[in-house]
Design an enzyme around this catalytic site. Sequence first.
Site, PDB file in Angstrom:
ATOM      1  CG  ASP A   7     -28.155 -15.849   5.339  1.00  0.00           C
ATOM      2  OD1 ASP A   7     -28.984 -15.324   6.123  1.00  0.00           O
ATOM      3  OD2 ASP A   7     -28.453 -16.163   4.173  1.00  0.00           O
ATOM      4  CG  HIS A   8     -26.796 -11.704   3.948  1.00  0.00           C
ATOM      5  ND1 HIS A   8     -26.232 -12.886   3.484  1.00  0.00           N
ATOM      6  CD2 HIS A   8     -27.736 -11.361   3.030  1.00  0.00           C
ATOM      7  CE1 HIS A   8     -26.795 -13.213   2.338  1.00  0.00           C
ATOM      8  NE2 HIS A   8     -27.710 -12.317   2.036  1.00  0.00           N
ATOM      9  CB  CYS A  64     -30.897 -18.166   5.949  1.00  0.00           C
ATOM     10  SG  CYS A  64     -31.989 -19.427   5.281  1.00  0.00           S
ATOM     11  N   GLY A  65     -32.774 -16.073   5.282  1.00  0.00           N
ATOM     12  CA  GLY A  65     -33.938 -15.328   4.834  1.00  0.00           C
ATOM     13  C   GLY A  65     -35.207 -16.149   4.917  1.00  0.00           C
ATOM     14  CB  THR A  66     -36.490 -18.848   2.990  1.00  0.00           C
ATOM     15  OG1 THR A  66     -35.289 -19.580   2.668  1.00  0.00           O
ATOM     16  CG2 THR A  66     -36.725 -17.753   1.950  1.00  0.00           C
ATOM     17  CG  HIS A  97     -44.237 -36.891  16.107  1.00  0.00           C
ATOM     18  ND1 HIS A  97     -45.345 -37.238  15.368  1.00  0.00           N
ATOM     19  CD2 HIS A  97     -44.707 -36.573  17.342  1.00  0.00           C
ATOM     20  CE1 HIS A  97     -46.430 -37.130  16.111  1.00  0.00           C
ATOM     21  NE2 HIS A  97     -46.073 -36.719  17.318  1.00  0.00           N
ATOM     22  CG  ASN A  98     -39.887 -35.302  12.774  1.00  0.00           C
ATOM     23  OD1 ASN A  98     -40.473 -34.214  12.802  1.00  0.00           O
ATOM     24  ND2 ASN A  98     -40.399 -36.365  12.177  1.00  0.00           N
ATOM     25  NE  ARG A 108     -34.074 -11.522   3.383  1.00  0.00           N
ATOM     26  CZ  ARG A 108     -33.053 -11.847   2.587  1.00  0.00           C
ATOM     27  NH1 ARG A 108     -33.214 -12.772   1.643  1.00  0.00           N
ATOM     28  NH2 ARG A 108     -31.886 -11.252   2.709  1.00  0.00           N
ATOM     29  NE  ARG A 132     -46.749 -43.295  16.976  1.00  0.00           N
ATOM     30  CZ  ARG A 132     -46.908 -42.701  18.166  1.00  0.00           C
ATOM     31  NH1 ARG A 132     -46.464 -43.294  19.268  1.00  0.00           N
ATOM     32  NH2 ARG A 132     -47.482 -41.524  18.261  1.00  0.00           N
ATOM     33  CG  HIS A 133     -42.372 -40.989  17.144  1.00  0.00           C
ATOM     34  ND1 HIS A 133     -43.054 -40.786  15.963  1.00  0.00           N
ATOM     35  CD2 HIS A 133     -43.239 -40.655  18.137  1.00  0.00           C
ATOM     36  CE1 HIS A 133     -44.261 -40.339  16.230  1.00  0.00           C
ATOM     37  NE2 HIS A 133     -44.409 -40.263  17.540  1.00  0.00           N
ATOM     38  NE  ARG A 136     -43.956 -44.399  12.227  1.00  0.00           N
ATOM     39  CZ  ARG A 136     -45.076 -44.121  12.902  1.00  0.00           C
ATOM     40  NH1 ARG A 136     -45.194 -42.987  13.572  1.00  0.00           N
ATOM     41  NH2 ARG A 136     -46.087 -44.972  12.884  1.00  0.00           N
TER      42      ARG A 136
HETATM   43  C1  RB5 Z   1     -29.974 -14.843   0.908  1.00  0.00           C
HETATM   44  O1  RB5 Z   1     -30.368 -13.823   0.063  1.00  0.00           O
HETATM   45  C2  RB5 Z   1     -30.999 -15.953   0.924  1.00  0.00           C
HETATM   46  O2  RB5 Z   1     -30.901 -16.689  -0.246  1.00  0.00           O
HETATM   47  C3  RB5 Z   1     -30.806 -16.832   2.139  1.00  0.00           C
HETATM   48  O3  RB5 Z   1     -30.905 -16.054   3.288  1.00  0.00           O
HETATM   49  C4  RB5 Z   1     -31.789 -17.962   2.327  1.00  0.00           C
HETATM   50  O4  RB5 Z   1     -33.096 -17.514   2.242  1.00  0.00           O
HETATM   51  C5  RB5 Z   1     -31.532 -19.160   1.507  1.00  0.00           C
HETATM   52  O5  RB5 Z   1     -32.263 -20.147   1.560  1.00  0.00           O
END
Ligand code: RB5
Length: 141
Positions: A7-8, A64-66, A97-98, A108, A132-133, A136
């Site tokens: 995303d942005h 994305c941001g997070t 494992h996954n 960010r 085992r993986h 699971r």
């Molecule tokens: C956008 O502002 C933010 O919410 C997005 O990038 C992300 O972090 C969502 O989880």
Amino acid sequence: MIAIGCDHGGYELKLEIIKHLTERGFEIKDLGCNDTNSCDYPIYAKAVADCVAGGEAELGILVCGTGIGMSMAANKVDGIRAALCADCFSAQATREHNNANVLCLGARTLGPGLALMIVDKFVDTPFSNDERHIRRINMYS
Ligand code: RB5
């Protein structure tokens, strides 16, 4: 092929990842977004997840941001095991494992240097194929 989306908030880091992986010789499919204008990350999470679940791409990367929203949205698609990683140990472990098939990153929360190390660890680590993986993972749904 590796599918990638953002995303942005993840746009600038996505460009760095594309440059890095292209220089390493990977084929990349960029599914947007294409600038830093505010947009809805689930659109791009679904595009990458569908590309991976449909078999067109072996792995996906979402930024994305997070990384949190991308991982939540991508994991709604059948066949997707999306992992939000903020360290190299997790990136390696989630492949081994996954059998994670989508890596989610927070632009960010990570510097670009660490983010690229995490990407490398993720794309370079194969699934262990341990019984085992597999057992699971089959219990996820
Ligand atoms: C956008 O502002 C933010 O919410 C997005 O990038 C992300 O972090 C969502 O989880």
